[in-house]
Design a protein around this motif. Structure first.
Motif, PDB file in Angstrom:
ATOM      1  N   VAL A  67      35.731  47.076  34.235  1.00 34.87           N
ATOM      2  CA  VAL A  67      35.129  46.588  35.479  1.00 34.87           C
ATOM      3  C   VAL A  67      33.984  47.486  35.937  1.00 34.87           C
ATOM      4  CG1 VAL A  67      35.544  46.029  37.909  1.00 34.87           C
ATOM      5  CG2 VAL A  67      37.300  45.526  36.181  1.00 34.87           C
ATOM      6  N   TYR A  68      34.216  48.807  35.947  1.00 33.01           N
ATOM      7  CA  TYR A  68      33.257  49.732  36.547  1.00 33.01           C
ATOM      8  C   TYR A  68      32.413  50.502  35.529  1.00 33.01           C
ATOM      9  CZ  TYR A  68      36.362  48.839  40.488  1.00 33.01           C
ATOM     10  OH  TYR A  68      37.119  48.236  41.466  1.00 33.01           O
ATOM     11  N   GLY A  69      32.793  50.462  34.243  1.00 30.80           N
ATOM     12  CA  GLY A  69      31.998  51.120  33.223  1.00 30.80           C
ATOM     13  C   GLY A  69      32.507  52.497  32.828  1.00 30.80           C
ATOM     14  N   TYR A  70      32.012  52.966  31.697  1.00 24.86           N
ATOM     15  CA  TYR A  70      32.439  54.251  31.132  1.00 24.86           C
ATOM     16  C   TYR A  70      32.197  55.414  32.090  1.00 24.86           C
ATOM     17  CZ  TYR A  70      32.385  58.391  28.117  1.00 24.86           C
ATOM     18  OH  TYR A  70      32.608  59.656  27.591  1.00 24.86           O
ATOM     19  N   ALA A  71      31.034  55.422  32.744  1.00 24.73           N
ATOM     20  CA  ALA A  71      30.682  56.554  33.594  1.00 24.73           C
ATOM     21  C   ALA A  71      31.666  56.728  34.747  1.00 24.73           C
ATOM     22  CB  ALA A  71      29.260  56.389  34.142  1.00 24.73           C
ATOM     23  N   ARG A  72      32.121  55.620  35.316  1.00 29.04           N
ATOM     24  CA  ARG A  72      33.063  55.725  36.429  1.00 29.04           C
ATOM     25  C   ARG A  72      34.481  55.996  35.929  1.00 29.04           C
ATOM     26  NH1 ARG A  72      29.520  51.824  36.916  1.00 29.04           N
ATOM     27  NH2 ARG A  72      27.783  52.357  38.276  1.00 29.04           N
ATOM     28  N   ALA A  73      34.805  55.516  34.741  1.00 24.50           N
ATOM     29  CA  ALA A  73      36.076  55.900  34.125  1.00 24.50           C
ATOM     30  C   ALA A  73      36.070  57.389  33.814  1.00 24.50           C
ATOM     31  CB  ALA A  73      36.299  55.097  32.846  1.00 24.50           C
ATOM     32  N   ARG A  74      34.922  57.899  33.410  1.00 22.12           N
ATOM     33  CA  ARG A  74      34.762  59.330  33.132  1.00 22.12           C
ATOM     34  C   ARG A  74      35.041  60.158  34.383  1.00 22.12           C
ATOM     35  NH1 ARG A  74      29.053  60.380  30.775  1.00 22.12           N
ATOM     36  NH2 ARG A  74      28.483  59.589  32.836  1.00 22.12           N
ATOM     37  N   ARG A  75      34.580  59.713  35.520  1.00 21.18           N
ATOM     38  CA  ARG A  75      34.842  60.431  36.777  1.00 21.18           C
ATOM     39  C   ARG A  75      36.332  60.429  37.094  1.00 21.18           C
ATOM     40  NH1 ARG A  75      30.094  60.982  39.928  1.00 21.18           N
ATOM     41  NH2 ARG A  75      31.287  60.992  41.849  1.00 21.18           N
ATOM     42  N   ALA A  76      37.011  59.322  36.794  1.00 20.86           N
ATOM     43  CA  ALA A  76      38.458  59.257  37.012  1.00 20.86           C
ATOM     44  C   ALA A  76      39.195  60.225  36.097  1.00 20.86           C
ATOM     45  CB  ALA A  76      38.949  57.826  36.781  1.00 20.86           C
ATOM     46  N   ILE A  77      38.737  60.333  34.854  1.00 24.52           N
ATOM     47  CA  ILE A  77      39.357  61.269  33.911  1.00 24.52           C
ATOM     48  C   ILE A  77      39.204  62.699  34.414  1.00 24.52           C
ATOM     49  CG2 ILE A  77      39.209  62.197  31.565  1.00 24.52           C
ATOM     50  CD1 ILE A  77      38.348  59.379  30.657  1.00 24.52           C
ATOM     51  N   TRP A  78      38.042  63.023  34.930  1.00 27.99           N
ATOM     52  CA  TRP A  78      37.843  64.367  35.476  1.00 27.99           C
ATOM     53  C   TRP A  78      38.716  64.614  36.705  1.00 27.99           C
ATOM     54  CZ3 TRP A  78      35.948  68.599  33.493  1.00 27.99           C
ATOM     55  CH2 TRP A  78      35.067  68.513  32.415  1.00 27.99           C
ATOM     56  N   ALA A  79      38.929  63.576  37.506  1.00 29.85           N
ATOM     57  CA  ALA A  79      39.820  63.714  38.659  1.00 29.85           C
ATOM     58  C   ALA A  79      41.228  64.049  38.190  1.00 29.85           C
ATOM     59  CB  ALA A  79      39.822  62.425  39.490  1.00 29.85           C
TER      60      ALA A  79
END
Length: 247
Positions: A67-79
């Protein structure tokens, strides 16, 4: 479809919170406990009990990426990475703080804390390495397959990314966390069983993933393609080609 401006999402932060909660719980509650299940026609199979719920985290990752793309999934992974660091530090402090002799229950509690959380640093290290490898591989495969398929055949992306991502996670997490603690045969059995179980969970929950993804795309009125995204796992840039989803 028309280009959509950057916007604040209504449900993104809730999905990140859910993903982080699953990560923490599955890595801190019961990962060292080995359970056994007698499967008809196969026999007894061993698996890490805490990982009964771990595949849900990958489903969160699939939804975020789709839905939101790799870049926003990446931010979730860092969280999630930051949350694991805090949990590791907190566990170390709690275990090593001197207990009060005035409280008799401490004599029962302290040994239990040491058993459950005494090796938290090793599990956390293994989790973070497996997390980096598995989640980033999962998100990368998911994003690239979406571009290649033109956004069609979601099931190929959710299952395909899970097969690769969970394999990478399992073959890094378990040896780092439990090599020398578990028997080598147990380690191999747990890796194989848990990888198979995680993929099967993804397959079984595919209809749920379809429903959630469809609802989110309608609710947020967006769809994201990573055609020009730089897949650097260390970046926190908000990238991805967002297009307005027509109702």
């Amino acid at each position: 479809m028309t280009a959509a401006p950057r916007q604040a999402f209504r449900y993104y932060d809730m999905l990140v919170a859910g993903m982080v909660a699953v990560l923490l719980c599955s890595n801190l509650i019961g990962p060292a406990k080995v359970s056994v299940m007698d499967v008809p026609g196969i026999g007894p199979l061993s698996f890490g009990t805490g990982n009964l719920f771990f595949p849900i985290g990958y489903i969160f990752g699939d939804v975020l990426t789709e839905v939101y793309g790799y870049a926003r999934a990446r931010r979730a992974i860092w969280a999630g990475f930051g949350a694991m660091i805090f949990a590791t530090v907190m566990a170390w402090v709690v275990v090593h703080m001197p207990m009060s002799p005035a409280e008799p229950f401490n004599k029962t509690l302290q040994p239990a804390l040491e058993v459950v959380f005494g090796n938290t640093w090793r599990i956390a290290l293994a989790s973070m390495i497996g997390y980096w490898v598995g989640d980033f591989v999962n998100a990368f495969v998911m994003a690239r397959m979406k571009v290649l398929t033109g956004g069609k055949h979601l099931w190929t992306r959710t299952i395909g990314s899970t097969v690769v991502g969970q394999a990478c996670d399992s073959i890094t997490f378990y040896p780092i966390a439990f090599l020398g603690i578990w028997e080598s045969t147990t380690l191999v059995k747990v890796i194989l069983f848990n990888w198979t179980m995680k993929v099967l969970v993804e397959v079984v929950l595919t209809p749920v993933t379809y429903a959630v993804v469809g609802w989110l795309k309608r609710a947020e009125a967006v769809d994201t393609y990573d055609r020009a995204t730089r897949f650097n796992p260390f970046s926190l840039r908000d990238e991805g080609e967002i297009t307005a989803r027509e109702s």
